[in-house]
Design an enzyme around this catalytic site. Sequence first.
Site, PDB file in Angstrom:
ATOM      1  N   ASP A 111     -16.835 -56.378  80.578  1.00  0.00           N
ATOM      2  CA  ASP A 111     -18.094 -57.003  81.027  1.00  0.00           C
ATOM      3  C   ASP A 111     -18.344 -58.241  80.205  1.00  0.00           C
ATOM      4  O   ASP A 111     -17.970 -58.290  79.025  1.00  0.00           O
ATOM      5  CB  ASP A 111     -19.261 -56.024  80.807  1.00  0.00           C
ATOM      6  CG  ASP A 111     -19.152 -54.815  81.720  1.00  0.00           C
ATOM      7  OD1 ASP A 111     -19.341 -53.698  81.229  1.00  0.00           O
ATOM      8  OD2 ASP A 111     -18.846 -55.000  82.906  1.00  0.00           O
ATOM      9  N   ASP A 129     -19.429 -56.021  89.387  1.00  0.00           N
ATOM     10  CA  ASP A 129     -20.770 -55.410  89.444  1.00  0.00           C
ATOM     11  C   ASP A 129     -21.700 -56.271  90.285  1.00  0.00           C
ATOM     12  O   ASP A 129     -22.474 -55.768  91.087  1.00  0.00           O
ATOM     13  CB  ASP A 129     -21.360 -55.283  88.038  1.00  0.00           C
ATOM     14  CG  ASP A 129     -20.542 -54.365  87.174  1.00  0.00           C
ATOM     15  OD1 ASP A 129     -20.439 -54.619  85.976  1.00  0.00           O
ATOM     16  OD2 ASP A 129     -19.964 -53.414  87.725  1.00  0.00           O
TER      17      ASP A 129
END
Length: 156
Positions: A111, A129
């Site tokens: 991330d 995401d």
Amino acid sequence: MFYYLIALLVIALDQLTKWMIVKKMEYGESIEIIENLLYITSHRNRGAAWGILQGQMWFFYIITIAVIIGLVYYIQKMAKESILLGVALGLMLGGAIGNFIDRVVRQEVVDFVHTYIFSYSFPVFNVADAALSIGVGLLVIHMFLEEKNAKEKDNG
Ligand SMILES: CCC[C@@H]1OC(=O)[C@@H](C)C[C@H](C)CCCCC(=O)CCC[C@@H](CC)/C=C\C=C(/COC)CC[C@@H](O)[C@@H](O)C[C@H](O)CNC1=O
């Protein structure tokens, strides 16, 4: 089909950005983009959203494969009906596969998008995401529009 192209683009962009973060940044390093708003922070997550279920990889494999099968089925079946629905499903398919690749290859998800929303440090996320969340949002909008059209038809 066109909607698989959207998924492919999401996967390519997701994997490219994750590869750059892993290659160019140290774990935990953070680059300020917009002060107190947007940072690029090299982060890893062994869980799902908000880091829930850390390390439960088999659970994630099963859920993700179920999600992917469901999405492909609906793209084959429903997407001719509505472009909005097809785009939503394509985005979700790309996002799900993007994170799945990470979970299989790295046993964790990379991330890097770190935002502060009203000074709350929102969980660091990635392109996959974002595609999943936007896809979920478009799906909800599509359902509302379907609902509205159905009501209008009933009223004649
Ligand atoms: C986005 C779905 C999460 C994604 O699900 C996936 O892969 C799917 C295909 C497989 C999962 C095993 C199953 C879905 C669990 C559902 C869930 O979790 C509720 C989600 C709510 C969501 C609205 C849709 C809110 C928002 C989340 C976040 C912000 O997103 C912009 C925070 C992201 C950060 O916590 C980041 O560290 C997460 C990390 O990258 C791993 N990502 C996943 O597990």
